[in-house]
Scaffold this motif. Structure first.
Motif, mmCIF file in Angstrom:
data_model
loop_
_atom_site.group_PDB
_atom_site.id
_atom_site.type_symbol
_atom_site.label_atom_id
_atom_site.label_comp_id
_atom_site.label_asym_id
_atom_site.label_seq_id
_atom_site.Cartn_x
_atom_site.Cartn_y
_atom_site.Cartn_z
ATOM 1 N N ASN A 188 0.816 -1.216 0.000
ATOM 2 C CA ASN A 188 0.000 0.000 0.000
ATOM 3 C C ASN A 188 0.850 1.267 0.000
ATOM 4 O O ASN A 188 0.501 2.258 -0.652
ATOM 5 N N ARG A 189 1.981 1.244 0.719
ATOM 6 C CA ARG A 189 2.890 2.398 0.694
ATOM 7 C C ARG A 189 3.449 2.615 -0.710
ATOM 8 O O ARG A 189 3.573 3.743 -1.181
ATOM 9 N N THR B 141 0.738 4.058 -2.965
ATOM 10 C CA THR B 141 0.571 5.481 -2.649
ATOM 11 C C THR B 141 1.707 6.301 -3.248
ATOM 12 O O THR B 141 1.481 7.352 -3.862
ATOM 13 N N GLU C 156 1.236 6.543 -6.996
ATOM 14 C CA GLU C 156 0.182 7.511 -7.334
ATOM 15 C C GLU C 156 0.664 8.946 -7.150
ATOM 16 O O GLU C 156 0.285 9.834 -7.917
ATOM 17 N N ASN C 157 1.509 9.171 -6.157
ATOM 18 C CA ASN C 157 2.084 10.507 -5.975
ATOM 19 C C ASN C 157 2.955 10.895 -7.160
ATOM 20 O O ASN C 157 2.956 12.050 -7.589
ATOM 21 N N TYR D 28 9.549 7.675 -3.916
ATOM 22 C CA TYR D 28 9.082 6.416 -4.504
ATOM 23 C C TYR D 28 10.251 5.445 -4.672
ATOM 24 O O TYR D 28 10.150 4.273 -4.281
#
Length: 199
Positions: A26-27, A30, A33-34, A157
């Motif tokens: 999930n990290r 996220t 997506e950032n 990321y």
């Protein structure tokens, strides 16, 4: 009781492992997506620049004796830059280098155009031209800000998918390192110092 304990420990280990994998995944989602959002903002500010350059060319074209070759180079460089669309999921070093090269070419052509305009006092004093130059300067500042944000998001990321042990999860689920802007003249956003050209 001992029989129950025999099952509780393995189930606890499986549960802990599941939660760790889920949280790591999930990290990474996220963070990915950032990157997509930050790249979208970079594209938006570059599109604004392309639009302003198109408007600037239209104003300059009205001056019949203006050097056609300079205008043509700006128009071609703008067309080349707008052709390069990079999907945020495909931020490879090659794609980023191609994007940067097109931006550098456009900035170089634009710089030559602005220098050439200096020889045309009527054009230089034109209100539309002056407003477009001011907007172009603002656009370059926005590009620098969004590129900086993008660079930070990509760094975060890349750290999330390359650090141990999260890199194991990244490998399993196909999260790969993303390319970023290189620290050369293109890292300035191919920035044209419009203010210095005006003086």
């Amino acid at each position: 009781m001992k029989k129950n304990l025999k099952w509780i420990i393995p189930l606890g280990v499986v549960l802990i492992l599941f939660l760790w994998v889920k949280n790591s995944y999930n990290r990474m989602v996220t963070a990915d997506e950032n990157v997509v959002q930050a790249w979208s903002q970079v594209e938006n500010v570059y599109q604004r620049k392309y639009d302003l350059i198109g408007n600037l060319v239209a104003v300059v074209k009205n001056y019949a004796d203006f050097e056609q070759e300079t205008l043509t180079k700006v128009i071609e460089a703008r067309a080349n830059a707008t052709k390069i669309n990079i999907d945020a999921s495909n931020l490879t070093q090659e794609n980023m280098a191609q994007f940067q090269a097109a931006q550098d070419q456009l900035s170089g052509s634009l710089s030559r155009l602005l220098v050439t305009v200096e020889r045309y006092p009527d054009l230089k004093a034109n209100q539309n031209y002056l407003e477009l130059q001011a907007e172009l300067t603002g656009s370059e500042n926005r590009i620098a800000v969004e590129r900086k944000k993008f660079t930070e998001v990509v760094r975060d990321y890349n750290l999330s998918v390359r650090t141990f042990p999260a890199n194991i999860i990244a490998g399993i689920f196909g999260f790969e390192k993303k390319a970023n802007f290189q620290a050369d003249k293109a890292a300035e956003g191919g920035k044209v110092n419009v203010d210095s050209l005006l003086n």
